[in-house]
Design a protein around this motif. Structure first.
Motif, PDB file in Angstrom:
ATOM      1  N   ASN A  64      -3.778   0.787   6.069  1.00  0.00           N
ATOM      2  CA  ASN A  64      -4.148   2.065   5.459  1.00  0.00           C
ATOM      3  C   ASN A  64      -2.914   2.858   5.020  1.00  0.00           C
ATOM      4  OD1 ASN A  64      -6.435   4.230   5.120  1.00  0.00           O
ATOM      5  ND2 ASN A  64      -4.772   5.282   6.163  1.00  0.00           N
ATOM      6  N   ASP A  65      -1.893   2.891   5.877  1.00  0.00           N
ATOM      7  CA  ASP A  65      -0.704   3.684   5.551  1.00  0.00           C
ATOM      8  C   ASP A  65       0.101   3.079   4.410  1.00  0.00           C
ATOM      9  OD1 ASP A  65      -1.575   5.257   7.584  1.00  0.00           O
ATOM     10  OD2 ASP A  65       0.288   5.217   8.737  1.00  0.00           O
ATOM     11  N   VAL A  66       0.079   1.769   4.301  1.00  0.00           N
ATOM     12  CA  VAL A  66       0.746   1.125   3.165  1.00  0.00           C
ATOM     13  C   VAL A  66      -0.023   1.423   1.875  1.00  0.00           C
ATOM     14  CG1 VAL A  66       1.307  -1.100   2.102  1.00  0.00           C
ATOM     15  CG2 VAL A  66       1.850  -0.702   4.511  1.00  0.00           C
ATOM     16  N   ALA A  67      -1.334   1.305   1.936  1.00  0.00           N
ATOM     17  CA  ALA A  67      -2.160   1.542   0.746  1.00  0.00           C
ATOM     18  C   ALA A  67      -2.076   2.987   0.271  1.00  0.00           C
ATOM     19  CB  ALA A  67      -3.613   1.171   1.044  1.00  0.00           C
ATOM     20  N   ASP A  68      -1.953   3.922   1.221  1.00  0.00           N
ATOM     21  CA  ASP A  68      -2.004   5.351   0.877  1.00  0.00           C
ATOM     22  C   ASP A  68      -0.636   6.021   0.811  1.00  0.00           C
ATOM     23  OD1 ASP A  68      -4.720   5.221   0.733  1.00  0.00           O
ATOM     24  OD2 ASP A  68      -5.118   6.281   2.608  1.00  0.00           O
ATOM     25  N   ARG A  69       0.432   5.246   0.896  1.00  0.00           N
ATOM     26  CA  ARG A  69       1.761   5.863   1.023  1.00  0.00           C
ATOM     27  C   ARG A  69       2.103   6.804  -0.133  1.00  0.00           C
ATOM     28  NH1 ARG A  69       2.144   0.722  -0.668  1.00  0.00           N
ATOM     29  NH2 ARG A  69       3.675   0.090  -2.247  1.00  0.00           N
ATOM     30  N   ASP A  70       1.659   6.491  -1.339  1.00  0.00           N
ATOM     31  CA  ASP A  70       1.987   7.347  -2.482  1.00  0.00           C
ATOM     32  C   ASP A  70       1.130   8.609  -2.528  1.00  0.00           C
ATOM     33  OD1 ASP A  70       3.966   5.642  -3.382  1.00  0.00           O
ATOM     34  OD2 ASP A  70       2.574   4.431  -4.556  1.00  0.00           O
ATOM     35  N   PHE A  71      -0.039   8.552  -1.874  1.00  0.00           N
ATOM     36  CA  PHE A  71      -0.905   9.722  -1.806  1.00  0.00           C
ATOM     37  C   PHE A  71      -0.547  10.598  -0.617  1.00  0.00           C
ATOM     38  CE2 PHE A  71      -3.486   6.575  -4.089  1.00  0.00           C
ATOM     39  CZ  PHE A  71      -3.890   7.314  -5.196  1.00  0.00           C
ATOM     40  N   ASP A  72      -0.217   9.955   0.513  1.00  0.00           N
ATOM     41  CA  ASP A  72       0.000  10.692   1.759  1.00  0.00           C
ATOM     42  C   ASP A  72       1.149  11.693   1.673  1.00  0.00           C
ATOM     43  OD1 ASP A  72      -2.102   9.515   3.043  1.00  0.00           O
ATOM     44  OD2 ASP A  72      -0.912   8.080   4.193  1.00  0.00           O
ATOM     45  N   ARG A  73       2.138  11.422   0.833  1.00  0.00           N
ATOM     46  CA  ARG A  73       3.276  12.344   0.753  1.00  0.00           C
ATOM     47  C   ARG A  73       2.884  13.688   0.142  1.00  0.00           C
ATOM     48  NH1 ARG A  73       5.239   8.290  -2.883  1.00  0.00           N
ATOM     49  NH2 ARG A  73       6.674   7.709  -1.219  1.00  0.00           N
ATOM     50  N   THR A  78      -0.436  14.274   6.433  1.00  0.00           N
ATOM     51  CA  THR A  78       0.000  12.868   6.481  1.00  0.00           C
ATOM     52  C   THR A  78       1.400  12.629   5.930  1.00  0.00           C
ATOM     53  OG1 THR A  78      -1.036  12.460   4.321  1.00  0.00           O
ATOM     54  CG2 THR A  78      -2.380  12.060   6.287  1.00  0.00           C
ATOM     55  N   ALA A  79       2.049  13.674   5.461  1.00  0.00           N
ATOM     56  CA  ALA A  79       3.343  13.514   4.768  1.00  0.00           C
ATOM     57  C   ALA A  79       4.428  12.902   5.640  1.00  0.00           C
ATOM     58  CB  ALA A  79       3.809  14.864   4.224  1.00  0.00           C
ATOM     59  N   GLN A  80       4.324  13.058   6.967  1.00  0.00           N
ATOM     60  CA  GLN A  80       5.369  12.568   7.856  1.00  0.00           C
ATOM     61  C   GLN A  80       5.041  11.233   8.525  1.00  0.00           C
ATOM     62  OE1 GLN A  80       8.464  13.929   8.057  1.00  0.00           O
ATOM     63  NE2 GLN A  80       7.615  15.152   6.367  1.00  0.00           N
ATOM     64  N   ARG A  81       4.030  10.547   8.032  1.00  0.00           N
ATOM     65  CA  ARG A  81       3.739   9.216   8.580  1.00  0.00           C
ATOM     66  C   ARG A  81       4.919   8.287   8.304  1.00  0.00           C
ATOM     67  NH1 ARG A  81      -2.714   8.489   6.964  1.00  0.00           N
ATOM     68  NH2 ARG A  81      -3.519   9.705   8.739  1.00  0.00           N
ATOM     69  N   PRO A  82       5.210   7.352   9.221  1.00  0.00           N
ATOM     70  CA  PRO A  82       6.429   6.528   9.115  1.00  0.00           C
ATOM     71  C   PRO A  82       6.608   5.797   7.792  1.00  0.00           C
ATOM     72  CG  PRO A  82       5.446   6.259  11.271  1.00  0.00           C
ATOM     73  CD  PRO A  82       4.474   7.077  10.471  1.00  0.00           C
ATOM     74  N   VAL A  83       5.553   5.194   7.264  1.00  0.00           N
ATOM     75  CA  VAL A  83       5.658   4.469   5.995  1.00  0.00           C
ATOM     76  C   VAL A  83       5.849   5.453   4.851  1.00  0.00           C
ATOM     77  CG1 VAL A  83       4.480   2.932   4.373  1.00  0.00           C
ATOM     78  CG2 VAL A  83       4.292   2.521   6.832  1.00  0.00           C
ATOM     79  N   THR A  84       5.126   6.551   4.889  1.00  0.00           N
ATOM     80  CA  THR A  84       5.190   7.543   3.818  1.00  0.00           C
ATOM     81  C   THR A  84       6.589   8.123   3.665  1.00  0.00           C
ATOM     82  OG1 THR A  84       2.885   8.112   4.243  1.00  0.00           O
ATOM     83  CG2 THR A  84       4.167   9.677   2.945  1.00  0.00           C
ATOM     84  N   ARG A  85       7.239   8.414   4.785  1.00  0.00           N
ATOM     85  CA  ARG A  85       8.572   9.022   4.699  1.00  0.00           C
ATOM     86  C   ARG A  85       9.692   7.990   4.650  1.00  0.00           C
ATOM     87  NH1 ARG A  85       7.652   9.969  10.511  1.00  0.00           N
ATOM     88  NH2 ARG A  85       9.467   9.220  11.715  1.00  0.00           N
ATOM     89  N   GLY A  86       9.328   6.694   4.637  1.00  0.00           N
ATOM     90  CA  GLY A  86      10.310   5.636   4.477  1.00  0.00           C
ATOM     91  C   GLY A  86      10.994   5.186   5.752  1.00  0.00           C
ATOM     92  N   ALA A  87      10.516   5.640   6.912  1.00  0.00           N
ATOM     93  CA  ALA A  87      11.121   5.239   8.181  1.00  0.00           C
ATOM     94  C   ALA A  87      10.776   3.792   8.526  1.00  0.00           C
ATOM     95  CB  ALA A  87      10.658   6.170   9.300  1.00  0.00           C
ATOM     96  N   ILE A  88       9.643   3.312   8.001  1.00  0.00           N
ATOM     97  CA  ILE A  88       9.221   1.918   8.173  1.00  0.00           C
ATOM     98  C   ILE A  88       8.895   1.381   6.789  1.00  0.00           C
ATOM     99  CG2 ILE A  88       7.438   0.377   9.084  1.00  0.00           C
ATOM    100  CD1 ILE A  88       7.156   2.167  11.475  1.00  0.00           C
TER     101      ILE A  88
END
Length: 288
Positions: A64-73, A78-88
């Protein structure tokens, strides 16, 4: 120290400190196990579904976080999720998700061929859901199927078949998912409108609160009807009253459509499922 920091990121990715998500999956699955087995299903199946639920929900968070990374930011929550902020990285997240899904599949392999076959359908629905939010006006319905698929799998594991009862319970549970995930969508409605995301909260508009309450009612009515004749009527009534009282409390939290109230209602929904589970367990125990 670096390994500890990475582990912390992975735990954040799978929402380890927020168990409400996997509890929403767990209670209907365990309830279905008891109904299928007409009582205690045995420690083996209990362990398989308990651990499998945690593993698959965690794997789903990765996808889910990979699929939504461009929306979550663009969404405050959700802006601080690890994938969204590039930590993972997306590769890391998908790799972790694959490992978790394989571990869950390993548990399924200890059951029977019917359960194994249905697990592929469950996986497909779980992978499709994150993308449904782009094309389906009510993606919560897709989530409803994904979050309810432990029910037919429970029947398959106990009975080596999936009878009509399992699908009726899945339908009922789908309405519960529609209720609590619409509450969840109400939290992000403003952000989702801005970025073009499709959700039930947006589709329903001002009908959101009455539809949520209607979904609670349909969920409890369907499960109560299935349980008639299987457990004592007074247990069904008490269970429905306990779960229904919580739903009415949630109404007081969401009627103003405030972010905090809607999120609280969503976060506490697992107690509704727990009330139904306790009722099912108690009902079969009293008949034993």
């Amino acid at each position: 120290m670096q390994a500890r920091a990475k582990l912390s990121l992975y735990l954040d990715l799978i929402r380890w400190n927020r168990p409400a998500g996997w509890l929403l999956l767990l209670w209907p699955s365990l309830s279905a196990l008891w109904i299928a087995a007409q009582g205690f299903p045995g420690w083996h199946l209990l362990a398989v579904f308990f651990l499998g639920t945690i593993l698959m929900r965690s794997a789903g968070c990765c996808v889910n976080d990979v699929a939504d990374r461009d929306f979550d930011r663009h969404v405050k929550r959700t802006a601080q999720r690890p994938v969204t902020r590039g930590a993972i990285s997306t590769r890391e997240a998908l790799g972790l998700g694959a490992v978790l899904a394989l571990a869950a599949f390993g548990l399924v392999l200890t059951t029977n061929a019917v359960t194994i076959a249905w697990s592929f359908a469950a996986l497909a629905i779980a992978v499709v859901y994150p993308y449904a939010k782009r094309y389906v006006s009510m993606p919560q319905a897709v989530l409803g199927v994904a979050f309810s698929f432990g029910i037919p799998m429970a029947f398959a594991a106990v009975q080596s078949r999936v009878p009509l009862t399992a699908w009726v319970l899945l339908l009922g549970n789908l309405f519960w998912v529609l209720a609590y995930d619409t509450e969840y969508a109400m939290v992000d409605r403003d952000d989702d409108l801005r970025i073009g995301m499709k959700t039930s909260a947006i589709t329903l508009g001002r009908a959101d609160v009455p539809v949520v309450m209607g979904c609670y009612a349909v969920y409890l009515a369907i499960w109560a009807c299935v349980l008639v004749g299987r457990i004592d009527g007074w247990v069904i009534a008490a269970t429905s009253a306990a779960a229904g009282a919580q739903a009415l409390w949630h109404y007081t939290l969401i009627r103003g459509r405030g972010r905090e109230g809607c999120f609280k209602a969503f976060r506490l929904n697992h107690w509704v499922g727990f009330a139904v589970f306790v009722g099912v367990v108690a009902g079969y125990a009293l008949r034993a």
